[in-house]
Design an enzyme around this catalytic site. Structure first.
Site, PDB file in Angstrom:
ATOM      1  N   CYS A  91      -5.559  -0.197   4.427  1.00 12.65           N
ATOM      2  CA  CYS A  91      -4.033  -0.438   3.860  1.00 12.65           C
ATOM      3  C   CYS A  91      -4.231  -0.741   2.357  1.00 12.65           C
ATOM      4  CB  CYS A  91      -3.479  -1.455   4.779  1.00 12.65           C
ATOM      5  SG  CYS A  91      -3.088  -0.958   6.401  1.00 12.65           S
ATOM      6  N   THR A  92      -5.321  -1.414   2.099  1.00  8.68           N
ATOM      7  CA  THR A  92      -5.691  -1.924   0.741  1.00  8.68           C
ATOM      8  C   THR A  92      -5.643  -0.574  -0.137  1.00  8.68           C
ATOM      9  OG1 THR A  92      -6.643  -3.765   1.402  1.00  8.68           O
ATOM     10  CG2 THR A  92      -7.318  -2.962  -0.782  1.00  8.68           C
TER      11      THR A  92
END
Length: 219
Positions: free
Chosen positions: A45-46
């Site tokens: 997700c980062t």
């Protein structure tokens, strides 16, 4: 409520990294992309949030508002964006929605009702189904939805290509073929009769099959 293509995108109010928003009001008369995440400070997700920040100007050109959602409080989001900048070189300047009470995840059918009402104590694995992309049109209807596993990063260039296709086909009675890219040939929609097509495309079209009528992309 089951959400499908053509369903009305549920409206909601939420706290975000840029303040409180009301979803439909935030979109205005433009398009929207809502993409969700199971937990802050997670690796895939980062990278995704940074990828969207990199493409933000491209979405702006297309009148597309982008919102991220993660099942954690906004204060956690504000700490996370620093990591995103460090890792990807891009700082998200679009709203990140805090869904610490799981209300929006449930509203959009990403978690079952029995999931409780707090993000506290939940892991990314508990929220594995909160990995969806919703593309919403100016009429506030869902135009597309994509579901991804936690281990597969999303291809936002492809999502941008989908937006290009949907905006084109919303304006013209055409469809886009497999692997289409902007500027390439398109298909005359099946709802257009040959007589109507002759008026619209007096130069004619290529037809490898009677049901497959190919023309240059309309301007």
């Amino acid at each position: 409520m089951s959400l499908r293509i053509g369903s009305k995108a549920p409206d909601f109010e939420a706290d975000t990294t840029v303040g409180k928003i009301k979803f439909h009001d935030f979109l205005g008369d433009g398009w929207g992309i809502l993409f969700s995440h199971p937990k802050d400070f997670t690796p895939v997700c980062t990278t995704e949030l940074g990828a969207v920040a990199k493409l933000k100007s491209e979405f702006d050109k297309r009148n597309v508002k982008v919102l991220g959602l993660s099942i954690d409080p906004v204060d956690d989001h504000k700490r996370w964006v620093g990591d995103i900048k460090d890792v990807t070189g891009y700082l998200p300047d679009y709203p990140l929605i805090g869904d610490h009470d799981l209300k929006i995840a449930k509203l959009y059918n990403m978690l079952p009702e029995e999931s409780g009402d707090s993000a506290k104590g939940r892991s990314a694995a508990d929220n594995a189904t909160v990995r969806t992309v919703y593309i919403v049109g100016p009429d506030k209807q869902i135009k597309a939805q994509l579901h991804y596993p936690m281990t597969t990063g999303r291809n936002f260039d492809e999502i941008l290509r989908m937006v290009d296709s949907m905006q084109l086909t919303a304006k013209h009675k055409v469809a886009t073929p497999a692997d289409w890219q902007p500027g390439q040939d398109v298909i005359i929609a099946g709802s257009v009769s040959d007589d109507e097509a002759k008026q619209k495309y007096p130069q004619g079209w290529k037809a490898p099959k009677p049901y497959l009528r190919i023309v240059s992309q309309p301007k």
